[in-house]
Write an enzyme that holds these catalytic residues in place. Structure first.
Site, short mmCIF file in Angstrom:
data_model
loop_
_atom_site.label_atom_id
_atom_site.label_comp_id
_atom_site.label_asym_id
_atom_site.label_seq_id
_atom_site.Cartn_x
_atom_site.Cartn_y
_atom_site.Cartn_z
N ASN A 195 37.03 -18.13 5.76
CA ASN A 195 36.81 -18.02 4.30
C ASN A 195 36.47 -19.37 3.69
O ASN A 195 37.20 -19.93 2.88
CB ASN A 195 37.99 -17.35 3.60
CG ASN A 195 39.34 -17.90 4.03
OD1 ASN A 195 39.50 -18.39 5.13
ND2 ASN A 195 40.30 -17.80 3.14
N HIS A 224 44.98 -27.17 -1.17
CA HIS A 224 44.37 -27.00 -2.50
C HIS A 224 44.64 -28.27 -3.29
O HIS A 224 45.60 -29.00 -3.02
CB HIS A 224 44.98 -25.81 -3.24
CG HIS A 224 44.67 -24.47 -2.65
ND1 HIS A 224 43.43 -23.89 -2.74
CD2 HIS A 224 45.45 -23.62 -1.95
CE1 HIS A 224 43.45 -22.71 -2.12
NE2 HIS A 224 44.66 -22.53 -1.64
N HIS A 266 42.87 -23.69 7.64
CA HIS A 266 41.76 -23.61 6.69
C HIS A 266 41.36 -25.05 6.36
O HIS A 266 41.97 -25.68 5.49
CB HIS A 266 42.18 -22.88 5.42
CG HIS A 266 42.65 -21.48 5.63
ND1 HIS A 266 41.82 -20.38 5.50
CD2 HIS A 266 43.87 -20.98 5.98
CE1 HIS A 266 42.50 -19.27 5.75
NE2 HIS A 266 43.75 -19.62 6.04
N PHE A 267 40.36 -25.57 7.06
CA PHE A 267 39.95 -26.96 6.85
C PHE A 267 38.88 -27.10 5.77
O PHE A 267 38.40 -28.18 5.49
CB PHE A 267 39.48 -27.58 8.17
CG PHE A 267 40.60 -28.06 9.07
CD1 PHE A 267 41.93 -27.86 8.73
CD2 PHE A 267 40.32 -28.70 10.26
CE1 PHE A 267 42.96 -28.30 9.55
CE2 PHE A 267 41.34 -29.15 11.09
CZ PHE A 267 42.66 -28.95 10.73
N ARG A 268 38.48 -25.97 5.16
CA ARG A 268 37.73 -25.93 3.89
C ARG A 268 36.26 -26.36 3.97
O ARG A 268 35.58 -26.35 2.94
CB ARG A 268 38.43 -26.77 2.82
CG ARG A 268 39.88 -26.40 2.56
CD ARG A 268 40.03 -24.98 2.13
NE ARG A 268 41.37 -24.68 1.64
CZ ARG A 268 41.84 -23.43 1.50
NH1 ARG A 268 41.07 -22.40 1.80
NH2 ARG A 268 43.07 -23.22 1.06
N ASP A 308 48.86 -21.86 9.15
CA ASP A 308 48.13 -21.38 7.97
C ASP A 308 47.92 -22.54 7.00
O ASP A 308 48.07 -22.39 5.77
CB ASP A 308 48.84 -20.22 7.29
CG ASP A 308 47.97 -19.50 6.26
OD1 ASP A 308 46.75 -19.79 6.20
OD2 ASP A 308 48.50 -18.65 5.52
N HIS A 310 50.90 -14.66 10.43
CA HIS A 310 51.97 -15.00 9.47
C HIS A 310 52.92 -13.84 9.13
O HIS A 310 53.01 -13.41 7.98
CB HIS A 310 51.43 -15.64 8.20
CG HIS A 310 50.18 -15.06 7.63
ND1 HIS A 310 49.94 -13.71 7.51
CD2 HIS A 310 49.06 -15.67 7.14
CE1 HIS A 310 48.77 -13.52 6.97
NE2 HIS A 310 48.22 -14.69 6.72
N HIS A 357 45.23 -10.45 8.87
CA HIS A 357 46.08 -10.70 7.69
C HIS A 357 46.44 -9.34 7.12
O HIS A 357 45.56 -8.59 6.68
CB HIS A 357 45.31 -11.53 6.67
CG HIS A 357 46.08 -11.81 5.41
ND1 HIS A 357 46.19 -13.08 4.88
CD2 HIS A 357 46.76 -11.00 4.55
CE1 HIS A 357 46.91 -13.03 3.77
NE2 HIS A 357 47.27 -11.78 3.54
N HIS A 411 45.70 -21.34 13.41
CA HIS A 411 45.48 -20.78 12.07
C HIS A 411 45.41 -21.90 11.03
O HIS A 411 46.43 -22.31 10.48
CB HIS A 411 46.63 -19.83 11.75
CG HIS A 411 46.44 -19.03 10.50
ND1 HIS A 411 47.29 -18.00 10.14
CD2 HIS A 411 45.54 -19.10 9.50
CE1 HIS A 411 46.91 -17.48 8.99
NE2 HIS A 411 45.83 -18.14 8.58
#
Length: 460
Positions: free
Chosen positions: A110, A329, A78-80, A325, A252, A194, A76
């Site tokens: 996402n 940012h 988020h490598f963007r 997760d 999560h 989620h 899980h």
């Protein structure tokens, strides 16, 4: 001091015969003194108690004071990339992962564009093939409009389907009941969900604004995204999964109350599995006072009582694996209160170290940690030849050094966003080396940027 010097990419050769000599090997529920031979990128021999086959080795790593575990598989992240690369890239975050003992990742949809079409999904693989130091796979995102395509995806190539059920960023919320039932009825590969109820969140937000004004303090985040929002949504997901026999994976878990919906049966005997993050195991709502929005995430960090319940559930098998997760940012996006600061935090570089702290505290055994971070992801997602120290498996390995306390400073942080909620934390373990497909990607503070990960495949 480095155990050996890293070769350049031009000199790197996975056909090298390598002996990792005499570490404590932690694998498949036991710990023992032994040695491992790597050849052509895979594990070829495992020896116990000083027994080693005589032969010629291109490299011998003396590891008497170290622990050897399988590489961590993070289900899980988020490598963007693409579209949000000011925060992170596959290259930058795979480097941070390698430094943290993570050898494989599964990235969420996402991004921009969202990974809800085959074309967008293939683009991510093309980027990772060029940029990722560690092994990779990518979820396919479910929406209200693409649910009838999901059952046609290749189960050997797609790690899972990501479903935002109740709350979402962007247009990935699936809130049409007919489409939701269609997804649970037809999807056969893991459906990673989620769970937060957006109607409850909306009502809580209205109450908080009435009480605390338009810019409520960060401590209200747990009030807005409370345990009821999590429980109601998770309960609905479990009901649908039981109705249709869906292979459900709940992401999560954050509350004590949700644990009543789970089973502590072995992974192979249940179709509903669950994940917890190091953040929800480490922090509690009291930590907002010190760390503020740096620990703001969705679902929210809950009470100390919830944290204790999650720790116990992990040790007893109610919760099956640990995933980060990891959600970087920019630090400026973390400014503000409960309604303005962005949710999400980077954690992949320090997730293994944070879990080792729980081992030292007696929350988990070393064998259980390896089960939750290495074996369980491989079993739940049916990953081919990874997650264990076994003959014929890819040589994804991590050497750990105990009793080496060090405090995390800003200069230590490799994630592109440049900050971490773990900054200032003193860990008692260090990652000495990380091996990916038989190549050393990380060695005592030095990253081998030339290493290339491979696409994960699944035995389905």
């Amino acid at each position: 001091m480095r155990l050996f010097s890293l070769p350049s990419r031009e000199k790197a050769d996975t056909a090298m015969k390598i002996l990792i000599k005499n570490p404590i090997i932690v694998n498949d529920g036991e710990s023992f003194r032994g040695s491992v031979i790597i050849n052509n990128g895979k594990i070829t021999h495992i020896f116990r108690n000083g027994k080693i086959t005589k032969g010629q080795y291109d490299q011998i790593i003396e590891a008497d004071d170290l622990y050897l575990i399988p590489g961590v598989i993070d289900d899980h992240v988020h490598f963007r990339e693409p579209g949000l690369t000011e925060k992170a890239t596959i290259y930058s975050e795979s480097r941070a992962a390698a430094a943290g003992g993570v050898t494989s990742f599964m990235d969420m949809p996402n991004t921009k564009p969202q990974t809800t079409t085959v074309e967008a999904w293939k683009e991510k693989f093309a980027i990772a093939a060029e940029e990722s130091l560690i092994n990779y796979s990518f979820y396919f995102g479910a929406t209200n409009s693409n649910c009838r395509r999901l059952s046609k995806l290749n189960p050997r190539r797609v790690c899972g389907i990501k479903l935002f059920m109740g709350a979402s960023t962007g247009n990935m919320l699936v809130d049409e009941e007919r489409e939701l039932e269609e997804i649970f009825r037809t999807v056969s590969i893991p459906l990673a969900v989620h769970c937060e109820d957006s109607n409850i969140i909306a009502r809580n937000t209205k109450k908080v604004i009435a009480e605390a004004g338009d810019n409520p303090d960060i401590t209200y985040h747990t009030v807005i995204r409370n345990s009821t929002a999590c429980y109601n949504s998770t309960k609905r997901a479990v009901e649908l999964a039981r109705k249709y026999g869906t292979r459900l994976h709940i992401l999560h878990i954050s509350t004590k109350r949700e644990l009543s919906l789970l089973s502590n049966a072995a992974i192979g005997y249940k179709k509903i599995t669950s994940e917890v993050t190091p953040a929800h195991l480490t922090f509690c709502s009291d930590d907002y006072k010190l760390l503020g929005a740096k620990i703001k995430c969705n679902p929210a960090i809950k009470s100390a009582d919830d944290r204790e319940a999650l720790r116990k559930a992990l040790s007893k098998g109610l919760i099956d694996l640990v995933g980060t997760d990891h959600a970087p940012h920019l630090l400026k996006e973390k400014e503000g209160g409960a309604l303005t600061a962005t949710s999400g935090m980077p954690s992949i570089q320090f997730s293994l170290l944070a879990m080792l702290e729980l081992v030292d505290k007696g929350v988990l055994t070393m064998e259980s940690l390896v089960e939750k971070m290495c074996h369980a992801p491989a079993k739940i997602f049916e990953i081919s030849k990874r997650g264990f120290i076994k003959r014929g498996y890819f040589a994804d390995l991590v050497l750990l050094r105990p009793n080496s306390p060090h405090t995390i400073e800003q200069k230590d942080i490799i994630s592109k966003c440049g900050w971490s909620p773990f900054e200032g934390t003193t860990f008692n373990w260090t990652v000495a080396q990380t091996w990916v497909n038989g190549e050393c990607a990380y060695n005592e503070g030095t990253i081998n940027n030339g290493v290339k990960g491979k696409m994960l495949t699944f035995d389905r």
